[in-house]
Design a protein around this motif. Structure first.
Motif, PDB file in Angstrom:
ATOM      1  N   GLY A 150       0.913  -1.250   0.024  1.00 17.39           N
ATOM      2  CA  GLY A 150      -0.157   0.076   0.005  1.00 17.39           C
ATOM      3  C   GLY A 150       0.856   1.101   0.071  1.00 17.39           C
ATOM      4  N   ILE A 151       1.862   1.382   0.878  1.00 20.28           N
ATOM      5  CA  ILE A 151       2.860   2.401   1.005  1.00 20.28           C
ATOM      6  C   ILE A 151       3.505   2.644  -0.699  1.00 20.28           C
ATOM      7  N   ALA A 152       3.972   1.524  -1.108  1.00 26.74           N
ATOM      8  CA  ALA A 152       4.816   1.379  -2.384  1.00 26.74           C
ATOM      9  C   ALA A 152       3.751   2.096  -3.428  1.00 26.74           C
ATOM     10  N   SER A 153       2.530   1.606  -3.448  1.00 24.30           N
ATOM     11  CA  SER A 153       1.470   2.231  -4.604  1.00 24.30           C
ATOM     12  C   SER A 153       1.476   3.753  -4.245  1.00 24.30           C
ATOM     13  N   SER A 154       1.034   4.181  -3.007  1.00 29.61           N
ATOM     14  CA  SER A 154       1.212   5.563  -2.790  1.00 29.61           C
ATOM     15  C   SER A 154       2.111   6.411  -3.105  1.00 29.61           C
ATOM     16  N   ILE A 155       3.431   5.976  -2.960  1.00 32.78           N
ATOM     17  CA  ILE A 155       4.443   6.924  -3.522  1.00 32.78           C
ATOM     18  C   ILE A 155       5.238   6.295  -4.659  1.00 32.78           C
ATOM     19  N   GLY A 156       4.562   5.356  -5.336  1.00 33.33           N
ATOM     20  CA  GLY A 156       5.206   4.826  -6.836  1.00 33.33           C
ATOM     21  C   GLY A 156       6.762   4.233  -6.643  1.00 33.33           C
ATOM     22  N   ALA A 157       6.847   3.539  -5.491  1.00 33.81           N
ATOM     23  CA  ALA A 157       7.898   2.836  -5.343  1.00 33.81           C
ATOM     24  C   ALA A 157       8.082   1.672  -6.223  1.00 33.81           C
ATOM     25  N   ASP A 158       9.275   1.425  -6.495  1.00 33.08           N
ATOM     26  CA  ASP A 158       9.499   0.006  -7.426  1.00 33.08           C
ATOM     27  C   ASP A 158      10.875  -0.588  -6.850  1.00 33.08           C
ATOM     28  N   ALA A 159      10.843  -1.944  -6.618  1.00 33.14           N
ATOM     29  CA  ALA A 159      12.016  -2.753  -6.168  1.00 33.14           C
ATOM     30  C   ALA A 159      13.107  -2.437  -7.164  1.00 33.14           C
ATOM     31  N   ASN A 160      12.815  -2.511  -8.281  1.00 33.52           N
ATOM     32  CA  ASN A 160      13.872  -2.603  -9.487  1.00 33.52           C
ATOM     33  C   ASN A 160      14.341  -0.995  -9.768  1.00 33.52           C
ATOM     34  N   SER A 161      13.944  -0.052  -9.025  1.00 28.36           N
ATOM     35  CA  SER A 161      14.170   1.299  -9.421  1.00 28.36           C
ATOM     36  C   SER A 161      15.383   1.704  -8.756  1.00 28.36           C
ATOM     37  N   THR A 162      16.252   2.656  -9.699  1.00 27.52           N
ATOM     38  CA  THR A 162      17.702   2.971  -9.505  1.00 27.52           C
ATOM     39  C   THR A 162      17.621   4.299  -8.653  1.00 27.52           C
ATOM     40  N   VAL A 163      16.292   4.954  -8.505  1.00 29.74           N
ATOM     41  CA  VAL A 163      16.318   6.024  -7.824  1.00 29.74           C
ATOM     42  C   VAL A 163      15.997   5.800  -6.217  1.00 29.74           C
ATOM     43  N   PRO A 164      16.717   6.104  -5.306  1.00 35.49           N
ATOM     44  CA  PRO A 164      16.402   5.810  -3.844  1.00 35.49           C
ATOM     45  C   PRO A 164      15.324   6.617  -3.381  1.00 35.49           C
ATOM     46  N   LEU A 165      14.585   6.269  -2.336  1.00 25.09           N
ATOM     47  CA  LEU A 165      13.698   7.051  -1.658  1.00 25.09           C
ATOM     48  C   LEU A 165      14.171   7.900  -0.473  1.00 25.09           C
ATOM     49  N   VAL A 166      13.650   8.761  -0.168  1.00 27.26           N
ATOM     50  CA  VAL A 166      14.205   9.518   1.185  1.00 27.26           C
ATOM     51  C   VAL A 166      13.270   9.200   2.362  1.00 27.26           C
ATOM     52  N   VAL A 167      14.125   9.106   3.472  1.00 22.83           N
ATOM     53  CA  VAL A 167      13.297   8.735   4.573  1.00 22.83           C
ATOM     54  C   VAL A 167      13.689   9.815   5.835  1.00 22.83           C
ATOM     55  N   TYR A 168      12.324  10.471   6.381  1.00 15.20           N
ATOM     56  CA  TYR A 168      12.681  11.424   7.317  1.00 15.20           C
ATOM     57  C   TYR A 168      12.225  10.803   8.426  1.00 15.20           C
ATOM     58  N   LEU A 169      13.068  10.998   9.672  1.00 14.73           N
ATOM     59  CA  LEU A 169      12.684  10.604  10.957  1.00 14.73           C
ATOM     60  C   LEU A 169      13.053  11.742  11.962  1.00 14.73           C
ATOM     61  N   PRO A 170      12.285  11.562  12.947  1.00 15.86           N
ATOM     62  CA  PRO A 170      12.432  12.981  14.010  1.00 15.86           C
ATOM     63  C   PRO A 170      13.487  12.889  14.647  1.00 15.86           C
ATOM     64  N   ASN A 171      14.191  14.039  14.867  1.00 14.42           N
ATOM     65  CA  ASN A 171      15.414  14.208  15.641  1.00 14.42           C
ATOM     66  C   ASN A 171      15.011  14.412  17.157  1.00 14.42           C
ATOM     67  N   ARG A 172      15.398  13.264  17.698  1.00 12.07           N
ATOM     68  CA  ARG A 172      15.179  13.369  19.402  1.00 12.07           C
ATOM     69  C   ARG A 172      15.807  14.323  20.076  1.00 12.07           C
ATOM     70  N   ASN A 173      16.844  14.722  19.594  1.00 13.36           N
ATOM     71  CA  ASN A 173      17.501  15.780  20.350  1.00 13.36           C
ATOM     72  C   ASN A 173      17.159  17.369  20.008  1.00 13.36           C
ATOM     73  N   SER A 174      16.399  17.530  19.056  1.00 11.02           N
ATOM     74  CA  SER A 174      15.926  18.964  18.716  1.00 11.02           C
ATOM     75  C   SER A 174      15.078  19.573  19.642  1.00 11.02           C
ATOM     76  N   SER A 175      14.864  20.744  19.754  1.00 11.84           N
ATOM     77  CA  SER A 175      13.986  21.437  20.772  1.00 11.84           C
ATOM     78  C   SER A 175      12.878  21.999  19.978  1.00 11.84           C
ATOM     79  N   LEU A 176      11.576  22.426  20.811  1.00 11.46           N
ATOM     80  CA  LEU A 176      10.461  22.868  20.320  1.00 11.46           C
ATOM     81  C   LEU A 176      10.748  23.864  19.345  1.00 11.46           C
ATOM     82  N   ARG A 177      11.587  24.731  19.613  1.00  6.09           N
ATOM     83  CA  ARG A 177      11.733  25.983  18.800  1.00  6.09           C
ATOM     84  C   ARG A 177      12.561  25.685  17.410  1.00  6.09           C
TER      85      ARG A 177
END
Length: 406
Positions: A150-177
């Motif tokens: 389902g995720i692959a379909s929503s972002i057009g991911a393909d296991a044979n693609s040579t273009v990588p995806l970008v993953v964003y994850l929260p920075n636990r050490n960042s402040s609210l500001r």
């Protein structure tokens, strides 16, 4: 003796042919009701078994989590003690975190799980990878990604693609500001496999390397969100759960596969019992034919009853004869119904005669699984229905006075 009288009354020719007809109608009605019960319960068993097998390839036999909070700490000594429990076949350490996956202008939120190399031995995710990809997690500095269909379909991911995806994850050490860009850590990651198990999983989860995810979320050593555990075959799930709980203490909670999906399995069991109750009510309604047949039989055999009483037969003996007659009618119908259901279920298992419409499910036919306990339950149900249906006519035969002149 009671059975001999009942069998003779059943097979003998009656003065009124309607009694024979109604008797056979009651037998057929019980047979149809019993067969329907067995077949419907077997279909429910088949669906339950199918769903459990699907979920068994995603959820582990046992899962250890923190009792409070998101993260728990497990040091090497605690992990070694878990390995010493001989019923445990394998275990895998897991870190889970919500992530944003992007492919150009397309993006999707996913629960990204960082798992170690043992994970596929615990839940067998690789069985559900599409043919154009493979199961792979990579290493910390070169991670790979396996994501749901389902995720692959929503972002057009393909296991044979040579273009990588970008993953964003929260920075636990960042402040609210901190601005949005500084609050997120990003990394280019290559997708190598797409799995399809069930829509709820396919639209939610993605998997990568454990150490990579630890690095991305800046999580200290020995911090995890869960431990996935597989136990050996023929091992009692709940006894192993108790051992692990004693080993780790009350700071941790241990859940079985069924407890991880409590609502699902509870609903499935409720559906099965509701259908059983509904079909049992239909069986009771069908038994009204038997009440009529036995009542007419009592009137037909009133002279026989008078003779038996004259010979010294007690009211209990007379009552037992007609109760046995009711059990004979219901028993014959019940056995016929169970035999028919058994044959139909065997044919469905072998030839898949009844197909599912739509073609979007995992299988295209109704799955069937017969249980001995279901046959025993239906047999008990037929017995109780026969007792209820035969009681009033049998009581009437025992208490009402009949004379030879009547």
């Amino acid at each position: 003796m009671n059975f001999l009288f009942a069998w003779r009354y059943f097979k003998s020719k009656k003065s009124t042919n309607a009694i024979n007809i109604i008797s056979w109608i009651s037998v057929i009605a019980i047979a149809v009701g019993a067969a329907a019960l067995i077949m419907v319960l077997s279909v429910f068993n088949g669906f339950q078994s199918l769903v459990k097998s699907m979920y068994g390839d995603f959820y582990p036999d046992l899962r250890v989590m923190a009792r409070t909070g998101k993260y728990m700490t497990l040091d090497s000594g605690q992990i070694a003690k878990l390995h010493q429990i001989h019923e445990i076949k394998d275990l895998s350490l897991v870190i889970g975190e919500k992530a944003l996956l992007t492919n150009g202008e397309y993006q999707s939120i996913a629960v990204l799980k960082g798992v170690d190399s043992n994970y596929d031995h615990v839940v067998h995710l690789s069985r559900h990878i599409e043919q154009n990809g493979h199961y792979g997690l990579g290493v910390e500095r070169a991670p790979l990604l396996v994501l749901g269909g389902g995720i692959a379909s929503s972002i057009g991911a393909d296991a044979n693609s040579t273009v990588p995806l970008v993953v964003y994850l929260p920075n636990r050490n960042s402040s609210l500001r901190t601005d949005l860009q500084s609050a997120m850590n990003s990394y280019e990651i290559k997708e190598v496999g797409i799995f399809r198990i069930q829509e709820g999983f396919d639209n939610k989860y993605a998997f990568t390397n454990l150490n990579f995810l630890r690095y991305m979320v800046e999580l200290p050593k020995d911090y995890y969100t869960e431990v996935a555990i597989a136990i050996k075959a023929e091992t009692d799930l709940y006894s192993v759960k108790k051992k692990i709980q004693r080993q780790l203490g009350n700071k941790y909670v241990v859940e079985t596969r069924f407890e991880q999906n409590q609502s699902l399995f509870t609903v499935m069991q409720m559906e099965k019992w509701i259908i059983y109750i509904i079909l049992s009510i239909i069986l009771i309604i069908a038994a009204f034919n038997m009440v009529g047949a036995l009542t007419m039989l009592v009137l037909e055999k009133r002279k026989d009853i008078a003779i038996l009483k004259a010979l010294g037969a007690s009211k209990k003996v007379i009552q037992r004869i007609f109760l046995t007659e009711g059990f004979l009618l219901a028993g014959l119908g019940g056995l016929m119904g169970m035999f028919i259901a058994f044959i139909v279920c065997l044919l469905q298992q072998k030839f898949h005669l009844l197909k599912l419409e739509g073609g979007s499910f995992v299988v295209d036919y109704y799955p069937v699984k017969m249980h001995v306990l279901d046959f025993l339950l239906v047999g008990l149900t037929v017995f109780l229905v026969a007792l209820l249906a035969a009681w009033v006519p049998a009581r009437k035969a025992a208490t009402k006075h009949f004379s030879l002149k009547s």
